[in-house]
Design an enzyme around this catalytic site. Structure first.
Site, PDB file in Angstrom:
ATOM      1  CG  PHE A 129      64.319 -79.596  37.777  1.00  0.00           C
ATOM      2  CD1 PHE A 129      65.027 -78.585  37.179  1.00  0.00           C
ATOM      3  CD2 PHE A 129      64.988 -80.291  38.391  1.00  0.00           C
ATOM      4  CE1 PHE A 129      66.501 -78.587  36.805  1.00  0.00           C
ATOM      5  CE2 PHE A 129      66.225 -80.625  37.835  1.00  0.00           C
ATOM      6  CZ  PHE A 129      67.077 -79.935  36.657  1.00  0.00           C
ATOM      7  CG  ASP A 198      61.429 -79.326  44.160  1.00  0.00           C
ATOM      8  OD1 ASP A 198      62.654 -78.573  44.236  1.00  0.00           O
ATOM      9  OD2 ASP A 198      61.860 -80.528  43.180  1.00  0.00           O
ATOM     10  CE1 TYR A 223      71.083 -78.222  43.121  1.00  0.00           C
ATOM     11  CE2 TYR A 223      71.806 -79.774  44.500  1.00  0.00           C
ATOM     12  CZ  TYR A 223      71.529 -78.931  43.406  1.00  0.00           C
ATOM     13  OH  TYR A 223      70.372 -80.059  42.745  1.00  0.00           O
ATOM     14  CE  LYS A 224      68.056 -75.185  42.496  1.00  0.00           C
ATOM     15  NZ  LYS A 224      68.538 -75.262  41.548  1.00  0.00           N
ATOM     16  NE  ARG A 370      68.055 -71.256  35.544  1.00  0.00           N
ATOM     17  CZ  ARG A 370      67.886 -72.098  36.391  1.00  0.00           C
ATOM     18  NH1 ARG A 370      67.342 -72.205  36.875  1.00  0.00           N
ATOM     19  NH2 ARG A 370      69.525 -72.187  36.853  1.00  0.00           N
TER      20      ARG A 370
HETATM   21  C1  LIG Z   1      63.086 -78.033  41.300  1.00  0.00           C
HETATM   22  C2  LIG Z   1      64.390 -78.441  41.718  1.00  0.00           C
HETATM   23  N1  LIG Z   1      64.333 -79.921  41.521  1.00  0.00           N
HETATM   24  C3  LIG Z   1      65.486 -80.480  42.017  1.00  0.00           C
HETATM   25  C4  LIG Z   1      66.624 -80.041  41.594  1.00  0.00           C
HETATM   26  C5  LIG Z   1      67.422 -81.000  41.243  1.00  0.00           C
HETATM   27  O1  LIG Z   1      68.020 -82.263  41.557  1.00  0.00           O
HETATM   28  P1  LIG Z   1      69.078 -82.992  42.117  1.00  0.00           P
HETATM   29  O2  LIG Z   1      69.533 -82.407  43.084  1.00  0.00           O
HETATM   30  O3  LIG Z   1      69.024 -83.903  42.721  1.00  0.00           O
HETATM   31  O4  LIG Z   1      70.029 -82.850  41.098  1.00  0.00           O
HETATM   32  C6  LIG Z   1      66.708 -78.978  40.997  1.00  0.00           C
HETATM   33  C7  LIG Z   1      67.719 -79.078  40.418  1.00  0.00           C
HETATM   34  O5  LIG Z   1      68.296 -77.779  39.287  1.00  0.00           O
HETATM   35  C8  LIG Z   1      65.581 -77.680  41.021  1.00  0.00           C
HETATM   36  O6  LIG Z   1      65.714 -76.932  40.424  1.00  0.00           O
END
Ligand SMILES: Cc1ncc(COP(=O)(O)O)c(C=O)c1O
Length: 411
Positions: A129, A198, A223-224, A370
């Site tokens: 990401f 992550d 939030y996912k 997706r």
């Molecule tokens: C793998 C991954 N890392 C980080 C983030 C986003 O980071 P943040 O919460 O700081 O916007 C996402 C957002 O979709 C993501 O998919």
């Protein structure tokens, strides 16, 4: 051919048939974007109203004590910890994922370089990401380290005696491919590097056991698949064996051993408390705490069984009805997260035409459609209906509608 009755039969035996009622899924919508923003859990709206009206409106500043706002983080940690195989005592909740990545990357890379000055590189996977790569570049710049890109097929090959930290996303946001977290962690450790994971596309969707993997550090959004609401705070986990030595760089007052002593000098709070920086995001944390009640009584193994059953059905239906689509998500269960993606030259139009029919997925540049599968609220009949709509969109060339030539800012 798989029929809608087959899908109904799968729903009848699903271990998670009862959890859909814990969410507000709008009538007529098939929601396949819980890997971007989870649906609204029942109870969150009322909780927020209570916090705003009673705790903030009436209680005012007194609510920090009376409503126990300071305990939100540790209470939330008890709900997230079992989903990733750790003790709640080692979980911090706050900041965004990007800021949490920054804190953990700085702390880990700095520690390893201090222990062994030859270790001057951070390894990142190029299709990760974007924020992970951007933050790694910023950290490399700040600490005077090398940013090294690895081969996604073999990330550990890039880890040699120069490497301080390997940073990987467990489940890829585009393809849904999942790395072998325990295997990669062990192999990178054998080469002397720390590993940061992550877990944005993992927590609440696939089984993760950080303790069993002897992992070092992990971050993830809420939030996912955790359904905490737009922009809800991230979580950070730090292995207890590293906590005394790792120093996170945003040394704000909430990570102080005694914030209200208001002393001049910073004294890091012991343990995970030292990962806090600023004032708790009380509204967002309150929403998140209630949202996590949707996992009450849900075994991670059942989540995985239901998730694989949903993604298996989606893949089987695509194979049967739209065999020309190039599915980029691994078919092997061990390498698949909780989403399925395919390539299409007009993927943006395909996703928009589906959304116009109430089937919500998303598009990722340059040509990926997706679809996320949240087992807590998705049914097999939803999967069946989504593929039916997709077949109709493509047959009727609805995706070529000229209005889809201009993209929305959020795709
Ligand atoms: C793998 C991954 N890392 C980080 C983030 C986003 O980071 P943040 O919460 O700081 O916007 C996402 C957002 O979709 C993501 O998919």
């Amino acid at each position: 051919m798989t029929t809608r009755s087959d899908a109904e039969a799968l729903d009848a035996t699903s271990p998670l048939a009862h959890t859909r009622d814990r969410f507000r899924v709008p009538e007529g919508v098939v929601y396949l974007d819980g890997n971007s923003l989870g649906a609204l859990p029942v109870g969150v709206a009322a909780r927020l109203a209570r916090v705003v009206e009673d705790e903030w409106g009436e209680g005012l500043i007194r609510s920090w004590n009376d409503a126990r706002w300071m305990e939100l983080v540790s209470r939330i940690a008890t709900r997230i910890a079992p989903l990733v195989g750790v003790s709640p005592a080692d979980v911090h909740v706050g900041d965004s994922t990007s800021v949490s990545l920054f804190k953990t990357m700085v702390a880990a890379a700095r520690l390893r370089r201090e222990q062994d000055p030859a270790r001057r590189a951070i390894v990142v996977e190029p299709s990760t990401f974007p924020t992970d790569g951007y933050i790694a570049a910023g950290v490399a710049d700040l600490l005077g380290l090398e940013l090294r890109w690895c081969d996604p097929a073999d990330p550990v090959a890039a880890v040699d005696e120069d490497v301080a930290l390997l940073s990987l996303t467990h489940v890829d946001f585009r393809s849904g491919a999942m790395f072998d977290l325990p295997g990669i962690t062990a192999a990178a450790h054998a080469r002397g590097a720390l590993v940061q994971w992550d877990l944005c596309h993992s927590a609440g969707a696939v089984p993760v056991d950080l303790t069993a993997a002897d992992a070092d550090l992990a971050v993830g959004c809420t939030y996912k698949y955790l359904n905490g609401g737009p922009g809800s705070p991230a979580f950070t986990w730090v292995a207890p064996r590293l906590q005394a030595d790792l120093r996170q760089p945003i040394t704000g007052w909430m990570g102080h051993a005694a914030p209200f002593a208001m002393t001049r000098d910073y004294e890091r709070a012991p343990g995970i408390g030292g990962w806090a920086s600023g004032t708790h995001q009380v509204l967002a944390l309150s929403a998140l705490e209630t949202a996590l009640e949707a996992f009450e009584g849900v075994a991670v193994a059942d989540l995985r069984t239901a998730s694989l059953s949903l993604t298996d059905l989606f893949v089987a239906l695509l194979d049967e009805r739209l065999p020309d689509l190039e599915i980029i998500t691994p078919r092997e269960h061990a390498r698949r997260g909780s989403q399925v993606s395919f390539r299409h030259p007009q993927a943006y139009g395909v996703v928009q035409a589906l959304i116009a029919r109430g089937v919500i997925g998303d598009f990722r540049d340059p040509d990926v459609a997706r679809f996320g599968f949240t087992p807590l609220y998705l049914r097999h009949v939803d999967v069946y209906d989504a593929v039916e709509h997709l077949a109709q969109v493509l047959a009727g060339e609805e995706h070529l509608d000229p209005s889809y030539a201009d993209r929305n800012p959020v795709t």
